[in-house]
Scaffold this motif. Structure first.
Motif, PDB file in Angstrom:
ATOM      1  N   SER A   1       1.018  -1.380   0.031  1.00 42.23           N
ATOM      2  CA  SER A   1       0.031  -0.083  -0.172  1.00 42.23           C
ATOM      3  C   SER A   1       0.927   1.398  -0.066  1.00 42.23           C
ATOM      4  O   SER A   1       1.980   1.066   0.340  1.00 42.23           O
ATOM      5  CB  SER A   1      -0.984   0.039   1.153  1.00 42.23           C
ATOM      6  OG  SER A   1      -0.178   0.326   2.356  1.00 42.23           O
ATOM      7  N   PRO A   2       0.387   2.326  -0.317  1.00 41.02           N
ATOM      8  CA  PRO A   2       1.165   3.614  -0.413  1.00 41.02           C
ATOM      9  C   PRO A   2       1.731   3.927   1.189  1.00 41.02           C
ATOM     10  O   PRO A   2       2.841   4.130   1.326  1.00 41.02           O
ATOM     11  CB  PRO A   2       0.102   4.445  -0.808  1.00 41.02           C
ATOM     12  CG  PRO A   2      -0.787   4.043  -1.669  1.00 41.02           C
ATOM     13  CD  PRO A   2      -1.060   2.654  -0.992  1.00 41.02           C
ATOM     14  N   GLU A   3       0.877   3.640   2.253  1.00 40.25           N
ATOM     15  CA  GLU A   3       1.228   3.873   3.519  1.00 40.25           C
ATOM     16  C   GLU A   3       2.434   2.983   3.966  1.00 40.25           C
ATOM     17  O   GLU A   3       3.310   3.331   4.516  1.00 40.25           O
ATOM     18  CB  GLU A   3       0.077   3.713   4.518  1.00 40.25           C
ATOM     19  CG  GLU A   3      -1.014   4.723   4.165  1.00 40.25           C
ATOM     20  CD  GLU A   3      -1.869   4.531   3.195  1.00 40.25           C
ATOM     21  OE1 GLU A   3      -3.065   5.410   2.876  1.00 40.25           O
ATOM     22  OE2 GLU A   3      -1.798   3.544   2.324  1.00 40.25           O
ATOM     23  N   GLU A   4       2.407   1.712   3.555  1.00 44.06           N
ATOM     24  CA  GLU A   4       3.405   0.547   3.877  1.00 44.06           C
ATOM     25  C   GLU A   4       4.769   1.156   3.095  1.00 44.06           C
ATOM     26  O   GLU A   4       5.583   1.195   3.641  1.00 44.06           O
ATOM     27  CB  GLU A   4       2.856  -0.792   3.267  1.00 44.06           C
ATOM     28  CG  GLU A   4       1.911  -1.147   4.224  1.00 44.06           C
ATOM     29  CD  GLU A   4       1.239  -2.571   3.597  1.00 44.06           C
ATOM     30  OE1 GLU A   4       0.732  -3.489   4.272  1.00 44.06           O
ATOM     31  OE2 GLU A   4       1.430  -2.782   2.337  1.00 44.06           O
ATOM     32  N   CYS A   5       4.740   1.488   1.666  1.00 48.03           N
ATOM     33  CA  CYS A   5       5.624   1.983   1.090  1.00 48.03           C
ATOM     34  C   CYS A   5       6.384   2.994   1.795  1.00 48.03           C
ATOM     35  O   CYS A   5       7.584   3.208   2.022  1.00 48.03           O
ATOM     36  CB  CYS A   5       5.322   2.423  -0.302  1.00 48.03           C
ATOM     37  SG  CYS A   5       6.474   3.202  -1.322  1.00 48.03           S
ATOM     38  N   LEU A   6       5.605   4.109   2.117  1.00 49.06           N
ATOM     39  CA  LEU A   6       6.266   5.283   2.610  1.00 49.06           C
ATOM     40  C   LEU A   6       6.797   4.837   4.040  1.00 49.06           C
ATOM     41  O   LEU A   6       8.271   5.476   4.133  1.00 49.06           O
ATOM     42  CB  LEU A   6       5.112   6.291   2.983  1.00 49.06           C
ATOM     43  CG  LEU A   6       5.509   7.719   3.352  1.00 49.06           C
ATOM     44  CD1 LEU A   6       6.256   8.143   2.068  1.00 49.06           C
ATOM     45  CD2 LEU A   6       4.295   8.683   3.172  1.00 49.06           C
ATOM     46  N   ALA A   7       6.474   4.187   4.908  1.00 48.39           N
ATOM     47  CA  ALA A   7       6.875   4.116   6.091  1.00 48.39           C
ATOM     48  C   ALA A   7       8.009   3.165   5.901  1.00 48.39           C
ATOM     49  O   ALA A   7       9.276   3.372   6.455  1.00 48.39           O
ATOM     50  CB  ALA A   7       6.330   2.954   6.995  1.00 48.39           C
ATOM     51  N   ARG A   8       8.402   1.913   4.810  1.00 45.81           N
ATOM     52  CA  ARG A   8       9.416   1.490   4.473  1.00 45.81           C
ATOM     53  C   ARG A   8      10.402   2.306   3.869  1.00 45.81           C
ATOM     54  O   ARG A   8      11.702   2.245   4.316  1.00 45.81           O
ATOM     55  CB  ARG A   8       9.108   0.368   3.435  1.00 45.81           C
ATOM     56  CG  ARG A   8      10.398  -0.477   3.070  1.00 45.81           C
ATOM     57  CD  ARG A   8       9.943  -1.381   1.929  1.00 45.81           C
ATOM     58  NE  ARG A   8       9.216  -1.050   0.602  1.00 45.81           N
ATOM     59  CZ  ARG A   8       9.782   0.000  -0.194  1.00 45.81           C
ATOM     60  NH1 ARG A   8      11.143   0.024  -0.128  1.00 45.81           N
ATOM     61  NH2 ARG A   8       9.050   0.343  -0.940  1.00 45.81           N
ATOM     62  N   GLU A   9      10.141   3.231   3.026  1.00 44.33           N
ATOM     63  CA  GLU A   9      11.127   4.281   2.324  1.00 44.33           C
ATOM     64  C   GLU A   9      11.753   5.143   3.273  1.00 44.33           C
ATOM     65  O   GLU A   9      13.030   5.191   3.378  1.00 44.33           O
ATOM     66  CB  GLU A   9      10.585   4.926   1.406  1.00 44.33           C
ATOM     67  CG  GLU A   9      10.287   3.885  -0.031  1.00 44.33           C
ATOM     68  CD  GLU A   9      11.396   3.936  -1.018  1.00 44.33           C
ATOM     69  OE1 GLU A   9      12.563   4.360  -0.651  1.00 44.33           O
ATOM     70  OE2 GLU A   9      11.368   2.993  -1.585  1.00 44.33           O
ATOM     71  N   ILE A  10      11.004   5.712   4.260  1.00 47.87           N
ATOM     72  CA  ILE A  10      11.670   6.432   5.247  1.00 47.87           C
ATOM     73  C   ILE A  10      12.620   5.937   6.148  1.00 47.87           C
ATOM     74  O   ILE A  10      13.575   6.481   6.424  1.00 47.87           O
ATOM     75  CB  ILE A  10      10.388   7.210   5.872  1.00 47.87           C
ATOM     76  CG1 ILE A  10       9.489   8.130   4.765  1.00 47.87           C
ATOM     77  CG2 ILE A  10      11.052   8.357   7.228  1.00 47.87           C
ATOM     78  CD1 ILE A  10      10.522   9.268   4.009  1.00 47.87           C
ATOM     79  N   LEU A  11      12.271   4.820   6.541  1.00 43.67           N
ATOM     80  CA  LEU A  11      13.179   3.912   7.384  1.00 43.67           C
ATOM     81  C   LEU A  11      14.467   3.815   6.629  1.00 43.67           C
ATOM     82  O   LEU A  11      15.840   3.870   6.957  1.00 43.67           O
ATOM     83  CB  LEU A  11      12.707   2.650   7.674  1.00 43.67           C
ATOM     84  CG  LEU A  11      13.345   1.808   8.670  1.00 43.67           C
ATOM     85  CD1 LEU A  11      13.800   2.711   9.979  1.00 43.67           C
ATOM     86  CD2 LEU A  11      12.648   0.438   9.035  1.00 43.67           C
ATOM     87  N   GLU A  12      14.461   3.479   5.293  1.00 40.49           N
ATOM     88  CA  GLU A  12      15.620   3.103   4.393  1.00 40.49           C
ATOM     89  C   GLU A  12      16.277   4.417   4.088  1.00 40.49           C
ATOM     90  O   GLU A  12      17.510   4.399   3.843  1.00 40.49           O
ATOM     91  CB  GLU A  12      15.073   2.622   3.014  1.00 40.49           C
ATOM     92  CG  GLU A  12      14.649   1.116   3.250  1.00 40.49           C
ATOM     93  CD  GLU A  12      14.116   0.425   1.925  1.00 40.49           C
ATOM     94  OE1 GLU A  12      14.159   1.199   0.826  1.00 40.49           O
ATOM     95  OE2 GLU A  12      13.510  -0.582   1.943  1.00 40.49           O
ATOM     96  N   GLU A  13      15.672   5.489   3.867  1.00 42.97           N
ATOM     97  CA  GLU A  13      16.239   6.796   3.599  1.00 42.97           C
ATOM     98  C   GLU A  13      16.715   7.892   4.596  1.00 42.97           C
ATOM     99  O   GLU A  13      17.922   8.195   4.553  1.00 42.97           O
ATOM    100  CB  GLU A  13      15.219   7.512   2.525  1.00 42.97           C
ATOM    101  CG  GLU A  13      15.053   7.081   0.989  1.00 42.97           C
ATOM    102  CD  GLU A  13      14.171   7.993   0.371  1.00 42.97           C
ATOM    103  OE1 GLU A  13      13.983   9.126   0.865  1.00 42.97           O
ATOM    104  OE2 GLU A  13      13.850   7.293  -0.767  1.00 42.97           O
ATOM    105  N   LEU A  14      16.132   7.585   5.705  1.00 42.26           N
ATOM    106  CA  LEU A  14      16.462   8.530   6.688  1.00 42.26           C
ATOM    107  C   LEU A  14      16.438   7.934   8.183  1.00 42.26           C
ATOM    108  O   LEU A  14      16.868   8.529   9.136  1.00 42.26           O
ATOM    109  CB  LEU A  14      15.220   9.632   6.989  1.00 42.26           C
ATOM    110  CG  LEU A  14      14.552  10.560   5.566  1.00 42.26           C
ATOM    111  CD1 LEU A  14      13.609  11.314   5.984  1.00 42.26           C
ATOM    112  CD2 LEU A  14      16.094  11.380   5.420  1.00 42.26           C
TER     113      LEU A  14
END
Length: 129
Positions: free
Chosen positions: A42-55
């Motif tokens: 989902s977009p929400e799952e993606c965002l949580a994962r990406e922020i953990l990876e990027e920041l």
């Protein structure tokens, strides 16, 4: 079309923005951090994962804010921006060469990636009177 998410992470009256690194095709341009959806996500799952990876931080994804569609020379991007709250961790720029806390009015001082520009405009219009 590539589906991409972006986090509008707030701290007081500031929003976190990040600059794309030198090796990137959009090097030097600013964006709201996030990334591409993976299959079944989902977009929400993606965002949580990406922020953990990027920041290297954990966020709580909130409500949808706005989206934009931009046609780059090699791809079409559908960018979906969500409000988010920083809940845990210390920010580290793992995928960017700089991160900055900016007020909505100060966003005008940065050159954003084309897909992010409509989100910037809506933020400025909704906050700055």
């Amino acid at each position: 079309m590539i589906e991409v998410t972006a986090a509008l992470i707030r701290r007081a009256d500031k929003i976190l923005i990040a600059r794309r690194p030198g090796r990137d095709e959009l090097a030097g341009l600013w964006e709201f951090p996030g990334g591409k959806l993976e299959e079944g996500e989902s977009p929400e799952e993606c965002l949580a994962r990406e922020i953990l990876e990027e920041l290297a931080i954990t966020i709580s994804v909130g409500e949808f804010f706005a989206d934009s569609i931009y046609e780059y020379p090699s791809k079409v991007v559908h960018l979906m921006a969500f409000w988010a709250v920083w809940t845990e961790g210390e920010i580290k720029a793992c995928a960017h060469d700089d991160v900055v806390w900016s007020s909505a009015a100060e966003l005008r001082e940065y050159t954003f990636a084309p897909a992010d520009r409509p989100i910037v405009t809506k933020l400025i219009e909704s906050v700055v009177k």
